[in-house]
Motif scaffolding. Sequence first.
Motif, PDB file in Angstrom:
ATOM      1  N   TYR A 292       2.455   2.626   9.229  1.00 37.06           N
ATOM      2  CA  TYR A 292       1.832   3.838   8.695  1.00 37.06           C
ATOM      3  C   TYR A 292       2.873   4.776   8.082  1.00 37.06           C
ATOM      4  O   TYR A 292       2.700   5.280   6.957  1.00 37.06           O
ATOM      5  CB  TYR A 292       1.068   4.539   9.821  1.00 37.06           C
ATOM      6  CG  TYR A 292       0.686   5.975   9.533  1.00 37.06           C
ATOM      7  CD1 TYR A 292      -0.418   6.280   8.746  1.00 37.06           C
ATOM      8  CD2 TYR A 292       1.434   7.031  10.056  1.00 37.06           C
ATOM      9  CE1 TYR A 292      -0.774   7.603   8.479  1.00 37.06           C
ATOM     10  CE2 TYR A 292       1.091   8.348   9.805  1.00 37.06           C
ATOM     11  CZ  TYR A 292      -0.009   8.634   9.012  1.00 37.06           C
ATOM     12  OH  TYR A 292      -0.348   9.947   8.748  1.00 37.06           O
ATOM     13  N   ASN A 353      -4.378  10.480   9.113  1.00 36.17           N
ATOM     14  CA  ASN A 353      -4.718   9.970   7.786  1.00 36.17           C
ATOM     15  C   ASN A 353      -3.543  10.220   6.854  1.00 36.17           C
ATOM     16  O   ASN A 353      -2.455  10.598   7.304  1.00 36.17           O
ATOM     17  CB  ASN A 353      -6.003  10.627   7.265  1.00 36.17           C
ATOM     18  CG  ASN A 353      -5.929  12.142   7.287  1.00 36.17           C
ATOM     19  OD1 ASN A 353      -4.950  12.735   6.837  1.00 36.17           O
ATOM     20  ND2 ASN A 353      -6.962  12.784   7.846  1.00 36.17           N
ATOM     21  N   PHE A 421     -10.088  -5.113   8.296  1.00 37.14           N
ATOM     22  CA  PHE A 421     -10.127  -4.164   7.185  1.00 37.14           C
ATOM     23  C   PHE A 421      -9.366  -4.628   5.936  1.00 37.14           C
ATOM     24  O   PHE A 421      -9.778  -4.324   4.821  1.00 37.14           O
ATOM     25  CB  PHE A 421      -9.589  -2.806   7.645  1.00 37.14           C
ATOM     26  CG  PHE A 421     -10.556  -2.035   8.496  1.00 37.14           C
ATOM     27  CD1 PHE A 421     -11.504  -1.201   7.915  1.00 37.14           C
ATOM     28  CD2 PHE A 421     -10.534  -2.164   9.874  1.00 37.14           C
ATOM     29  CE1 PHE A 421     -12.401  -0.497   8.701  1.00 37.14           C
ATOM     30  CE2 PHE A 421     -11.429  -1.460  10.668  1.00 37.14           C
ATOM     31  CZ  PHE A 421     -12.376  -0.635  10.082  1.00 37.14           C
ATOM     32  N   ILE A 422      -8.220  -5.348   6.103  1.00 38.10           N
ATOM     33  CA  ILE A 422      -7.461  -5.768   4.915  1.00 38.10           C
ATOM     34  C   ILE A 422      -7.189  -7.267   4.882  1.00 38.10           C
ATOM     35  O   ILE A 422      -6.585  -7.766   3.929  1.00 38.10           O
ATOM     36  CB  ILE A 422      -6.121  -5.004   4.789  1.00 38.10           C
ATOM     37  CG1 ILE A 422      -5.174  -5.353   5.930  1.00 38.10           C
ATOM     38  CG2 ILE A 422      -6.361  -3.507   4.723  1.00 38.10           C
ATOM     39  CD1 ILE A 422      -3.792  -4.729   5.757  1.00 38.10           C
ATOM     40  N   SER A 430      -3.422  -0.161  -3.429  1.00 36.22           N
ATOM     41  CA  SER A 430      -4.824  -0.457  -3.705  1.00 36.22           C
ATOM     42  C   SER A 430      -5.668  -0.587  -2.436  1.00 36.22           C
ATOM     43  O   SER A 430      -6.885  -0.381  -2.474  1.00 36.22           O
ATOM     44  CB  SER A 430      -4.936  -1.748  -4.524  1.00 36.22           C
ATOM     45  OG  SER A 430      -4.363  -2.837  -3.818  1.00 36.22           O
ATOM     46  N   ASN A 431      -5.059  -0.950  -1.314  1.00 44.63           N
ATOM     47  CA  ASN A 431      -5.834  -1.079  -0.069  1.00 44.63           C
ATOM     48  C   ASN A 431      -5.359  -0.096   1.017  1.00 44.63           C
ATOM     49  O   ASN A 431      -5.604  -0.321   2.202  1.00 44.63           O
ATOM     50  CB  ASN A 431      -5.785  -2.522   0.450  1.00 44.63           C
ATOM     51  CG  ASN A 431      -4.363  -2.998   0.777  1.00 44.63           C
ATOM     52  OD1 ASN A 431      -3.425  -2.204   0.830  1.00 44.63           O
ATOM     53  ND2 ASN A 431      -4.212  -4.291   1.003  1.00 44.63           N
ATOM     54  N   GLY A 433      -6.421   2.888   1.726  1.00 47.61           N
ATOM     55  CA  GLY A 433      -7.533   3.501   2.447  1.00 47.61           C
ATOM     56  C   GLY A 433      -8.053   2.612   3.548  1.00 47.61           C
ATOM     57  O   GLY A 433      -8.339   3.063   4.668  1.00 47.61           O
ATOM     58  N   GLU A 434      -8.149   1.309   3.257  1.00 46.83           N
ATOM     59  CA  GLU A 434      -8.596   0.350   4.268  1.00 46.83           C
ATOM     60  C   GLU A 434      -7.583   0.232   5.400  1.00 46.83           C
ATOM     61  O   GLU A 434      -7.951   0.104   6.571  1.00 46.83           O
ATOM     62  CB  GLU A 434      -8.781  -1.028   3.616  1.00 46.83           C
ATOM     63  CG  GLU A 434     -10.190  -1.351   3.116  1.00 46.83           C
ATOM     64  CD  GLU A 434     -10.833  -0.219   2.328  1.00 46.83           C
ATOM     65  OE1 GLU A 434     -10.091   0.503   1.679  1.00 46.83           O
ATOM     66  OE2 GLU A 434     -12.046  -0.066   2.392  1.00 46.83           O
ATOM     67  N   PHE A 435      -6.300   0.294   5.058  1.00 46.41           N
ATOM     68  CA  PHE A 435      -5.261   0.231   6.085  1.00 46.41           C
ATOM     69  C   PHE A 435      -5.370   1.414   7.042  1.00 46.41           C
ATOM     70  O   PHE A 435      -5.267   1.246   8.269  1.00 46.41           O
ATOM     71  CB  PHE A 435      -3.880   0.208   5.428  1.00 46.41           C
ATOM     72  CG  PHE A 435      -2.748   0.370   6.402  1.00 46.41           C
ATOM     73  CD1 PHE A 435      -2.390  -0.665   7.258  1.00 46.41           C
ATOM     74  CD2 PHE A 435      -2.051   1.571   6.495  1.00 46.41           C
ATOM     75  CE1 PHE A 435      -1.363  -0.509   8.179  1.00 46.41           C
ATOM     76  CE2 PHE A 435      -1.016   1.734   7.405  1.00 46.41           C
ATOM     77  CZ  PHE A 435      -0.671   0.677   8.249  1.00 46.41           C
ATOM     78  N   LYS A 437      -8.029   3.140   7.756  1.00 41.57           N
ATOM     79  CA  LYS A 437      -9.216   2.917   8.592  1.00 41.57           C
ATOM     80  C   LYS A 437      -8.911   1.937   9.727  1.00 41.57           C
ATOM     81  O   LYS A 437      -9.387   2.102  10.853  1.00 41.57           O
ATOM     82  CB  LYS A 437     -10.364   2.389   7.741  1.00 41.57           C
ATOM     83  CG  LYS A 437     -10.952   3.403   6.777  1.00 41.57           C
ATOM     84  CD  LYS A 437     -12.071   2.781   5.954  1.00 41.57           C
ATOM     85  CE  LYS A 437     -12.637   3.777   4.950  1.00 41.57           C
ATOM     86  NZ  LYS A 437     -13.698   3.176   4.104  1.00 41.57           N
ATOM     87  N   ALA A 438      -8.117   0.908   9.421  1.00 40.63           N
ATOM     88  CA  ALA A 438      -7.739  -0.069  10.452  1.00 40.63           C
ATOM     89  C   ALA A 438      -6.935   0.600  11.557  1.00 40.63           C
ATOM     90  O   ALA A 438      -7.152   0.345  12.754  1.00 40.63           O
ATOM     91  CB  ALA A 438      -6.937  -1.207   9.815  1.00 40.63           C
TER      92      ALA A 438
END
Length: 463
Positions: A292, A353, A421-422, A430-431, A433-435, A437-438
């Motif tokens: 993160y 976030n 999620f990914i 590009s991913n 946001g999904e990361f 969320k994970a």
Amino acid sequence: MINENTLHEYDSETKNAALISAMIAAFSMSFMGSSLNVALPSIGKEFGVSALFLGWIATSYLLSSAIFQVPFGRLADIYGRRRYFTLGMIIFTLSSLATVFVTNVVLFITLRVVQGIGGSMVFGTGVAILTSVFNARERGKVLGLNVAAVYTGLSAGPFLGGILTQNFGWRYIFLLNTSMCAAAVFFAAFKMKGEWAESGGESFDLIGSLIFAPGMFFLIFGLSSLPSTTGAAALILGILLLILFVIVEFRIKHPVMNMKLFFHNAVFAFSNLAALIHYASSFAVSFLLSLYLQYVKGFSPQAAGLVLMIQPVIMMAFAPAAGKLSDRFNPGKIASSGMAMTAAGLLMLVFINAQTPVYYTAAALIFIGFGFAFFSSPNTNAVMSSVERKDYSIASAALGTMRVTGQMTGLAIGMMALSIFIGTAKIEPSNMGEFIKAVQAAFMLSAALCITGIFASLQRNKR
């Protein structure tokens, strides 16, 4: 229980040698794990592997150490704890040195497996040796110092690992660790006097060991492979084999694991359960926050390491005090309060976030640091004080197995969240946001698990 006052009192040289060798081993092995967390993105870039695959660098080590801790713990009780401690440190040292020269990720993971085998010998004997040498009046304090060594390694790992990775390359982590391990080998082989084999003359349970090893393999492989069908099947197979293991152990005269400790010793049973849950709920913190901080917040490995070291610094500073407290007050209650603090920190991390300020993440790590400090050494003291001397290594190995299984469960929570999620994709803008969320989902599940563990931990105080 036995009368501690009738036991042999060891001289200061023997006590110091045991404490120094155990603390060096504890420091070096924890340093390895925490420094690698910071180096993972660099390792992934060199070998061209996904974030999901990077998890196997930690998984392979945990897998092999979990499989072998109980058998080696029993062998140490029979043939000598110092012998197996020294052998384990030699294996860990040589495999660390060999990792400096790896040229592909398959060889890397293979050597991590070998490191896990060496580590399993040390995990099952280091605490047992300290418990053998130091009497009940000193035990909590000494175990607190040993835990502080673990957390010092965890503290130094992100910081030094970040510096080494950024300026010299991740291989220098293994080079530095090799020199520290060699020092532990020296003290164990030449300065420590005694073998401590109170179960000498008893037979080794090969049948139970041959059931336990694949049971743990499929359990941990299954956890790490969820949510796939293969992972679920392996998990079920592992659970079935471990149930068979329990049945077989009750029928053997000298079992590799004395199951009566779990069924007739409430303090031992609930303390081990508390360890399993605590490590399961918290182990993924460094792994997920390292990714993160570097991918989402854009931190360098060195900067990420500085943030991550907040937690182990708190642990290092307060673990000895918590250990001393457990010599005077109920260690189970102290450990339960530690779990509550860990749960508070995990709940905070549920809400991180891309815009979260770094001081918020640091505050969560402070809570988790206090939680670990007030959980680990009191919980270990509770376990080791609840068994007879002849079972010290196996008790330490059982606790170590719970710790590793919990760590593997925690890592599985993080890897499963990433997988959902990914998938197997690399972490990219590009991913992102999904990361995120994970990461949030993983911390939500971890917090819920830790809160459940508080109630399990409190049960030992009612028996």
